[in-house]
Write an enzyme that holds these catalytic residues in place. Structure first.
Site, short mmCIF file in Angstrom:
data_model
loop_
_atom_site.label_atom_id
_atom_site.label_comp_id
_atom_site.label_asym_id
_atom_site.label_seq_id
_atom_site.Cartn_x
_atom_site.Cartn_y
_atom_site.Cartn_z
N SER A 289 0.71 -1.18 0.02
CA SER A 289 -0.08 -0.06 -0.04
C SER A 289 0.75 1.20 0.25
O SER A 289 1.82 1.33 0.34
CB SER A 289 -0.78 -0.03 1.08
OG SER A 289 -1.67 -1.24 1.18
N1 SAH Z 1 -0.29 -5.21 4.13
C1 SAH Z 1 0.32 -5.41 2.82
C2 SAH Z 1 -0.47 -5.09 1.61
C3 SAH Z 1 -0.67 -6.24 0.87
S1 SAH Z 1 -1.91 -6.18 -0.48
C4 SAH Z 1 1.48 -5.03 2.99
O1 SAH Z 1 1.99 -4.12 3.73
O2 SAH Z 1 2.54 -4.89 1.86
C5 SAH Z 1 -3.08 -7.13 0.08
C6 SAH Z 1 -2.75 -8.33 0.58
O3 SAH Z 1 -3.83 -9.34 1.17
C7 SAH Z 1 -2.27 -9.49 -0.76
O4 SAH Z 1 -0.95 -9.88 -0.45
C8 SAH Z 1 -3.02 -10.59 -0.98
O5 SAH Z 1 -2.58 -11.57 -1.54
C9 SAH Z 1 -3.77 -10.79 0.53
N2 SAH Z 1 -4.91 -11.32 0.53
C10 SAH Z 1 -6.02 -11.33 -0.12
N3 SAH Z 1 -7.07 -11.97 0.11
C11 SAH Z 1 -6.74 -12.35 1.36
C12 SAH Z 1 -7.30 -13.41 2.33
N4 SAH Z 1 -8.39 -13.86 2.30
N5 SAH Z 1 -6.55 -14.00 3.52
C13 SAH Z 1 -5.24 -13.46 3.59
N6 SAH Z 1 -4.64 -12.49 2.71
C14 SAH Z 1 -5.54 -12.31 1.62
#
Ligand code: SAH
Length: 250
Positions: free
Chosen positions: A100
């Protein structure tokens, strides 16, 4: 005429010949900055990020600003985009996912009003960066990631940066992590079509959850959920765009 062309050629040759010397400085800097270890150059970039992107947009909580100054965002951004780690935007981290925008990370962290004794659940570990920012402030962070290689990346990066108070699990975060519940706060970093009931159940009484809600391809709302016994209050904070919360059992 021929003389002129020759002159141009000479100048061109001189210029090209000089190129390696001219670019030696910046090239070295780029190499240094592409490494994930901490350097003064990265620290300066990070300080600039905090001032220009975070403080200027109104984030005031000193604990959050301190955490944003401390957590090495570049360490969590995979190559070849590491050099853009402190830019004002989200960045691809592979597998169709993103880290993000720094402001959003700071904003969500401030919104849960984190305290040092908090146990926090994050859904969507991704790069591991948001977990690191939380871990700078609170005592325990549990984070779940559905894409296995990303869960492994986050785990390795967090360990390499000595974030011993973060536990990463591969799985579907829709169901939360009941073994460690209740949580003082929950941060969801992928957009859900609705607020997952298991997450509300695993929030402590008086706890806060921040979650983007809405359709994957449209603008979503960042929603604040506050639990007060049986009473669950929600309020829209701002429009956002996150990658979708995917499911393993659908
Ligand atoms: N917090 C992260 C942002 C990653 S984007 C950072 O600081 O980099 C959101 C993430 O959520 C992605 O990596 C995606 O694979 C994950 N995601 C999507 N659906 C999910 C679920 N049901 N359970 C766990 N993770 C999930």
């Amino acid at each position: 005429m021929t003389l002129r062309i020759d002159r141009v050629r000479v100048w061109l040759a001189l210029l090209l010949g000089a190129m390696p010397f001219v670019t030696a400085g910046p090239a070295l800097l780029a190499e240094e900055k592409s490494d994930s270890t901490e350097t003064d150059a990265w620290r300066q970039d990070r300080e600039r990020m905090v001032q220009r992107q975070i403080v200027r947009r109104g984030v005031e909580d000193e604990r959050v600003l301190k955490a944003m100054r401390a957590a090495p965002r570049h360490h969590f951004v995979p190559e070849p985009r590491r050099r853009f780690a402190y830019d004002d935007r989200p960045l691809p981290i592979g597998y169709g996912q993103t880290i993000s925008q720094p402001f959003i990370v700071a904003y969500m962290t401030e919104a849960i009003e984190p305290r040092s004794d908090f146990r926090v659940l994050e859904i969507g570990a991704g790069s591991g960066y948001q977990a690191a920012v939380l871990a700078e402030i609170v005592s325990e962070v549990y984070t779940i990631e559905i894409v296995r290689p990303l869960a492994e990346w986050a785990k390795e990066r967090l360990a390499a940066a000595d974030y011993g108070n973060v536990v990463v699990k591969h799985g579907d975060g829709y169901h939360g992590w009941s073994d460690h519940a209740p949580f003082d706060a929950i941060v969801v970093t992928a957009a859900a079509p609705h607020i997952p009931p298991p997450l509300i159940d695993q929030l402590r009484d008086g706890g806060r959850m921040i979650i983007p809600v809405g359709s994957p391809h449209l603008t979503q709302q960042l929603v604040m959920v506050e639990k007060d016994g049986e009473d669950v209050r929600t309020r829209n904070l701002m429009p956002v765009r996150f990658v979708p919360l995917t499911r393993t059992d659908e």
